[in-house]
Design an enzyme around this catalytic site. Structure first.
Site, PDB file in Angstrom:
ATOM      1  N   TRP A 173      33.993  56.704 -17.929  1.00 34.83           N
ATOM      2  CA  TRP A 173      35.284  56.578 -17.239  1.00 34.83           C
ATOM      3  C   TRP A 173      35.871  57.959 -16.938  1.00 34.83           C
ATOM      4  O   TRP A 173      36.494  58.163 -15.893  1.00 34.83           O
ATOM      5  CB  TRP A 173      36.265  55.788 -18.120  1.00 34.83           C
ATOM      6  CG  TRP A 173      37.624  55.617 -17.512  1.00 34.83           C
ATOM      7  CD1 TRP A 173      38.043  54.606 -16.686  1.00 34.83           C
ATOM      8  CD2 TRP A 173      38.762  56.470 -17.685  1.00 34.83           C
ATOM      9  NE1 TRP A 173      39.358  54.777 -16.332  1.00 34.83           N
ATOM     10  CE2 TRP A 173      39.825  55.921 -16.931  1.00 34.83           C
ATOM     11  CE3 TRP A 173      38.990  57.641 -18.399  1.00 34.83           C
ATOM     12  CZ2 TRP A 173      41.084  56.511 -16.884  1.00 34.83           C
ATOM     13  CZ3 TRP A 173      40.245  58.234 -18.336  1.00 34.83           C
ATOM     14  CH2 TRP A 173      41.272  57.667 -17.593  1.00 34.83           C
ATOM     15  N   HIS A 174      35.650  58.909 -17.820  1.00 28.65           N
ATOM     16  CA  HIS A 174      36.220  60.242 -17.637  1.00 28.65           C
ATOM     17  C   HIS A 174      35.541  61.027 -16.528  1.00 28.65           C
ATOM     18  O   HIS A 174      36.151  61.946 -15.966  1.00 28.65           O
ATOM     19  CB  HIS A 174      36.137  61.037 -18.952  1.00 28.65           C
ATOM     20  CG  HIS A 174      37.198  60.669 -19.944  1.00 28.65           C
ATOM     21  ND1 HIS A 174      37.074  59.599 -20.803  1.00 28.65           N
ATOM     22  CD2 HIS A 174      38.405  61.228 -20.212  1.00 28.65           C
ATOM     23  CE1 HIS A 174      38.157  59.515 -21.561  1.00 28.65           C
ATOM     24  NE2 HIS A 174      38.978  60.486 -21.219  1.00 28.65           N
ATOM     25  N   GLY A 175      34.299  60.711 -16.227  1.00 30.59           N
ATOM     26  CA  GLY A 175      33.621  61.447 -15.166  1.00 30.59           C
ATOM     27  C   GLY A 175      32.225  60.927 -14.910  1.00 30.59           C
ATOM     28  O   GLY A 175      31.547  60.430 -15.820  1.00 30.59           O
TER      29      GLY A 175
END
Length: 385
Positions: free
Chosen positions: A288-290
């Site tokens: 989700w962060h990258g």
């Protein structure tokens, strides 16, 4: 105002936000009206729409790139084209906020919002549109119906919080970023102490950067009379990784807990599956962060930390008693805080590094380079003269 704020980035991307808002608004009403299998179908359709947008704009090229690498191993060309698109600002945040609304309506914890403008504002409320906190409908929706009077204390407290957030971002984070970027953008020119210092600086940079923005968002909302949830609570004071995730990016960690972890069984399953659930949640959180394997490894590390902490809880307790640490509570607390900070900082290497190979270079050369630095220092020590 929120529309204008969002359109300053890429004006046409407002259509993506509008699509999300319309889908979730309609889905919420139908979820409240229908029963049985139809409710699940409406929920599934809304989730697919949101996740589909994320998949196209954030993960399409990442998945396609990995497909290319896979096919290359079989000497086959990838026929799927790459997309030259810019990631819409705040996409992951307002997508998750929209999803929380439909899930809460489905669970019966929130009535469907009939006022389209109110619901649209819930999704795109500008203080927290770009980077959270990711709000729940129960906390925010009703506030748009309330009359917010001017209160001097509330307004000044909000402005002070905004100023503190700005200080953390501009004075601390941006100054640390100068050192971090110099090293991490050219890691092969550095070794030993410089890599370690840059990694430590990044731990404080990302905290001041992200928590600073959250303070500005919460303070801006407070000035106007709105209450947003707390997003950071001194995470580097944590005594365990479990506690760390109760203090770091609280709105996201509780989102994954309430809507994903519990949905796949949480801890109400067999012990091996429980460990698997924890690990999967952190893998997805990392992604989700990258859209990069570095973020996946970062999430996997935290999942491993958490499972390993559970597995070794009794052993660590016995060891602490044998070493007499229970009789030194302050020293024990400091040791726990230092260890947790060290584990989090080590994981940040993968979060910040551009590639997995660079991350491993930084890790290995931090150790070997530091050894060389110490050896050189010892050779030129005064007692050697």
């Amino acid at each position: 105002s929120s529309c204008y704020f969002y359109m300053v980035f890429v004006p046409v991307y407002i259509l993506i936000l509008a699509f999300t808002i319309v889908i979730e608004y309609v889905a919420g009403i139908f979820l409240e009206k229908t029963t049985g299998k139809k409710r699940k179908l409406f929920l599934l359709a809304s989730l697919i729409a949101n996740i589909g947008i994320l998949a196209v704009f954030k993960y399409y090229n990442f998945l396609n790139d990995n497909l290319t690498l896979f096919l290359t191993g079989f000497r086959v060309d990838n026929p799927v084209p790459f997309l030259s698109i810019l990631l819409p600002i705040g996409l992951s945040f307002h997508t998750f906020q929209a999803m929380s609304y439909t899930i809460e309506v489905y669970r019966g914890n929130q009535q469907a919002e009939r006022h389209f403008g109110i619901y649209a504002l819930y999704v795109m409320f500008y203080p927290q549109l770009v980077a959270g906190p990711i709000e729940r409908p129960q906390n925010l929706l009703h506030q748009f119906y309330e009359h917010h009077r001017f209160e001097y204390q509330r307004v000044t407290d909000g402005l002070k919080l905004m100023a503190w957030g700005l200080f953390k971002k501009v004075v601390i984070a941006d100054r640390l970023a100068g050192v971090v970027n110099t090293v991490y953008d050219n890691p092969f020119e550095h070794q030993g102490l410089s890599l370690i210092v840059a990694t430590l600086f990044f731990s404080f940079q990302i905290f001041c950067d992200f928590s600073g923005y959250s303070d500005i968002a919460i303070g801006a909302a407070q000035v106007m009379g709105f209450r947003l949830m707390k997003n950071f609570d001194r995470p580097y004071h944590s005594k365990s990784i479990h506690e760390f995730w109760g203090r770091w990016h609280i709105s996201l960690s509780t989102w994954f807990r309430d809507y994903f972890y519990i949905s796949i069984g949480g801890n109400r399953v067999s012990v091996p599956r429980w460990y698997g659930n924890l690990f999967i949640v952190f893998l997805i959180s990392g992604l989700w962060h990258g859209a990069n394997w570095t973020f996946v490894i970062w999430g996997a590390l935290h999942g491993f930390y958490l499972v390993f902490g559970i597995l070794t809880k009794n052993i660590r307790g016995t060891l602490a008693r044998q070493l007499g640490l229970d009789g030194m509570p302050r020293f024990k607390s400091l040791l726990q805080i230092f260890t947790t900070f060290g584990l989090a900082t080590f994981a940040w290497i993968f979060f910040r590094a551009k590639t997995v190979s660079i991350a491993f270079y930084i890790i290995t050369n931090s150790i070997t380079g530091l050894y060389r630095d110490i050896s050189a220092l010892m050779q030129h020590a005064p007692w050697k003269l």
